[in-house]
Design an enzyme around this catalytic site. Structure first.
Site, PDB file in Angstrom:
ATOM      1  N   GLU A 312     -17.021  -5.687  -3.674  1.00 22.49           N
ATOM      2  CA  GLU A 312     -17.274  -7.042  -3.196  1.00 22.49           C
ATOM      3  C   GLU A 312     -18.686  -7.189  -2.631  1.00 22.49           C
ATOM      4  O   GLU A 312     -19.264  -8.269  -2.708  1.00 22.49           O
ATOM      5  CB  GLU A 312     -16.220  -7.437  -2.159  1.00 22.49           C
ATOM      6  CG  GLU A 312     -14.853  -7.609  -2.807  1.00 22.49           C
ATOM      7  CD  GLU A 312     -13.707  -7.051  -1.978  1.00 22.49           C
ATOM      8  OE1 GLU A 312     -13.883  -6.873  -0.762  1.00 22.49           O
ATOM      9  OE2 GLU A 312     -12.650  -6.764  -2.563  1.00 22.49           O
ATOM     10  N   ASP A 470      -7.265  -4.219   3.968  1.00 22.76           N
ATOM     11  CA  ASP A 470      -6.957  -5.278   4.947  1.00 22.76           C
ATOM     12  C   ASP A 470      -6.716  -4.657   6.323  1.00 22.76           C
ATOM     13  O   ASP A 470      -7.152  -5.189   7.342  1.00 22.76           O
ATOM     14  CB  ASP A 470      -5.695  -6.055   4.532  1.00 22.76           C
ATOM     15  CG  ASP A 470      -5.841  -6.658   3.138  1.00 22.76           C
ATOM     16  OD1 ASP A 470      -6.986  -6.904   2.729  1.00 22.76           O
ATOM     17  OD2 ASP A 470      -4.808  -6.856   2.475  1.00 22.76           O
TER      18      ASP A 470
HETATM   19  P1  ADP Z   1      -6.980  -3.336  -0.790  1.00 27.15           P
HETATM   20  O1  ADP Z   1      -7.385  -4.746  -0.993  1.00 27.15           O
HETATM   21  O2  ADP Z   1      -5.814  -2.927  -1.588  1.00 27.15           O
HETATM   22  O3  ADP Z   1      -6.793  -2.996   0.628  1.00 27.15           O
HETATM   23  P2  ADP Z   1      -9.658  -2.397  -0.956  1.00 27.15           P
HETATM   24  O4  ADP Z   1     -10.464  -1.941  -2.091  1.00 27.15           O
HETATM   25  O5  ADP Z   1     -10.076  -3.623  -0.244  1.00 27.15           O
HETATM   26  O6  ADP Z   1      -8.160  -2.475  -1.396  1.00 27.15           O
HETATM   27  O7  ADP Z   1      -9.602  -1.245   0.163  1.00 27.15           O
HETATM   28  C1  ADP Z   1      -9.303   0.018  -0.134  1.00 27.15           C
HETATM   29  C2  ADP Z   1      -9.831   0.866   1.023  1.00 27.15           C
HETATM   30  O8  ADP Z   1      -8.778   1.666   1.494  1.00 27.15           O
HETATM   31  C3  ADP Z   1     -10.922   1.829   0.588  1.00 27.15           C
HETATM   32  O9  ADP Z   1     -12.181   1.271   0.806  1.00 27.15           O
HETATM   33  C4  ADP Z   1     -10.693   3.038   1.463  1.00 27.15           C
HETATM   34  O10 ADP Z   1     -11.512   2.968   2.598  1.00 27.15           O
HETATM   35  C5  ADP Z   1      -9.243   2.921   1.880  1.00 27.15           C
HETATM   36  N1  ADP Z   1      -8.413   3.916   1.206  1.00 27.15           N
HETATM   37  C6  ADP Z   1      -8.044   3.931  -0.080  1.00 27.15           C
HETATM   38  N2  ADP Z   1      -7.299   5.035  -0.361  1.00 27.15           N
HETATM   39  C7  ADP Z   1      -7.194   5.724   0.787  1.00 27.15           C
HETATM   40  C8  ADP Z   1      -6.561   6.956   1.162  1.00 27.15           C
HETATM   41  N3  ADP Z   1      -5.905   7.686   0.280  1.00 27.15           N
HETATM   42  N4  ADP Z   1      -6.671   7.362   2.449  1.00 27.15           N
HETATM   43  C9  ADP Z   1      -7.348   6.627   3.349  1.00 27.15           C
HETATM   44  N5  ADP Z   1      -7.974   5.474   3.049  1.00 27.15           N
HETATM   45  C10 ADP Z   1      -7.897   5.007   1.803  1.00 27.15           C
END
Ligand code: ADP
Length: 491
Positions: A312, A470
């Protein structure tokens, strides 16, 4: 940088923020929620799905790269594209036809609360905040059931000309349809064969079909707007769902109407409490005109804080005229973190924000305008708190109280994230943006902005990934407000 040190900082920050949370009077969260119908695709189910179509036709549709789901073939094509790249995608469907088709041909494993505002409201209620006021313009009876049923989670209920706060289960609008999104999750290494083409899915990810029924409007009921003071006291607002705004509606209204109304709500909220801080959570917005309008007309000058992920950041930079920077953020090469930092700084400036929080897998960056009442240590605590929330959510798939949030502390800090920060440190010190000592703390005192960078906790094999972003943004923003209130109370 010492990983052990960052573990300790996470622990200290968690308890610091936990102590500050009771200082918050209330949070307002709007606008989007939906019901997520989740299906995890096995190889058998994928083959069965492919079997509903002619493989040559799937291939042809893949090449047209459908941007909305008009029929089942569009869905099949986008699913394969998402799997091939291992890349998350969210594609709109404007009728319920695909919903009916999927129910009949596939079915789902389970359903849960979806949509940023829905997820965030529940999370904040579970974090035991005194009061969370959710507002969902399309709160149906079925949708209301997905909200936490507790006295600290309320929703405005319009009765005649009066507005009262009630539990969502008593505040829904009778007789309206529910918005159901489909989420197809798939795992790394799943083998896909279609029309003679074979590939292995490179990583776990998901495809979302987001339902955008024609009646959906990102707006506030007149009565609620007129009685916004009935929501008080609130210290902050987390607004999301602007991606639902469409360019044009069948009744002749356009995005301009909804953008203008959204700004009016923000301005009224601020006038009711001049100390109030507003955070906007961005998600992917395909339509460039809408993306730009949201950024330049809603976010710029009206809100204080913006939360977003790296994709984004690139998308936002792109519509703001920074194509080159946008490109280098998206390329994510070795120096990706530098571009990301520069991109976030650019967003802070272009959009006149107080705070920009970018989350990536393994580290978070928060850019701050000069003059913020909190110290960088306090901002860092807020980010670290949100990293623990993310870890807890990835680890157990849910957070239903503060003890479950605390479980995130067991998750180790990401080595990869720490390495990225090491790279950034070299870049920073080389350009005299920070001293070696400051960078050990994750601080950067710039000429016209400050920044905090932290390595985050990452779960190796997450139980769930939806909604973690989120939780990160809402968690850090709420923690920051709690620290501000605590400070103001002289504690
Ligand atoms: P969503 O909209 O589904 O929340 P985003 O791309 O906005 O997806 O956010 C995903 C965020 O979640 C990533 O930037 C990362 O920081 C965090 N994340 C993803 N997978 C993991 C994980 N396995 N452990 C910890 N944090 C995670």
């Amino acid at each position: 940088m010492d990983i052990q040190e960052w573990e300790q900082r996470h622990t200290d920050a968690f308890y610091n923020v936990k102590e500050a949370l009771p200082y918050l009077e209330g949070m307002f969260v709007a606008y989007n929620s939906n019901i997520d119908a989740i299906k995890h695709l096995t190889d058998k189910e994928l083959s069965r799905l492919i079997g509903f179509f002619k493989e040559t036709e799937i291939q042809e549709r893949v090449e047209t790269y459908p941007r909305e789901i008009k029929d089942p073939l569009d869905f099949m094509a986008r699913l394969l594209i998402s799997m091939r790249e291992g890349k998350a995608a969210e594609i709109p469907a404007h009728t319920s036809d695909i919903h009916e088709w999927l129910k009949e041909h596939m079915g789902f494993d389970y359903a849960r609360m979806g949509g940023q505002a829905g997820i965030i409201s529940n999370l904040l209620a579970y974090l035991e905040l005194k009061k969370v006021v959710a507002y969902i313009p399309w709160l149906s009876e079925e949708q209301a059931e997905y909200f936490v049923a507790s006295d600290n989670l309320l929703h405005p209920k319009v009765e005649g000309e009066t507005v009262t706060l009630k539990r969502p289960q008593e505040a829904f609008k009778p007789g309206i349809e529910s918005k159901v999104n489909w989420i197809f999750e798939y795992s790394k290494d799943l083998e896909v064969t279609c029309n003679g083409i074979k590939f292995k899915v490179p990583r776990d990810n998901r495809l979302i079909i987001s339902s955008r029924p024609k009646w959906l409007r990102l707006d506030m009921d007149r009565e609620v707007y007129e009685h916004l003071d009935s929501l008080l006291p609130i210290d902050g607002a987390i607004l999301s769902g602007y991606q639902m705004i469409k360019e044009q509606y069948e009744d002749g209204s356009t995005y301009k109407d909804y953008v203008a109304n959204s700004v009016k709500v923000i301005e009224k909220l601020k006038s009711l409490n001049p100390e109030l801080r507003i955070h906007v959570e961005l998600t992917s917005i395909q339509n460039r005109l809408i993306r730009k309008a949201i950024l330049t007309e809603i976010v710029a000058k009206h809100v204080h804080s913006l939360g977003l992920d790296t994709v984004e950041v690139a998308n936002a930079l792109n519509v703001l005229g920074h194509e080159e920077l946008s490109y280098s953020v998206i390329k994510k090469e070795e120096n990706g973190i530098m571009s990301l930092y520069q991109g976030a700084v650019q967003l802070l400036k272009d959009l006149s924000l107080e705070r920009v929080h970018v989350h990536s897998l393994g580290f978070y960056i928060c850019i701050l305008a000069k003059g913020h009442p909190l110290t960088l240590k306090e901002h860092r605590d807020s980010l670290l708190f949100s990293s623990t929330l993310a870890a807890a959510k990835a680890l157990n798939g849910k957070i239903e109280n503060l003890a479950e949030a605390e479980a995130g502390l067991e998750v180790p800090v990401s080595n990869k994230g720490l390495e990225d920060l090491e790279n950034f440190k070299l870049y920073c010190i080389g350009r005299k943006l920070c001293t070696p000592e400051e960078s050990e703390y994750g601080y950067l005192y710039g000429p016209d902005h400050d920044a905090v960078l932290i390595p985050s906790k990452v779960v190796d094999k997450p139980k769930a990934t939806v909604g973690i972003g989120d939780a990160i943004s809402a968690g850090a923003f709420t923690a920051m407000l709690a620290k501000m209130k605590q400070k103001r109370a002289g504690k």
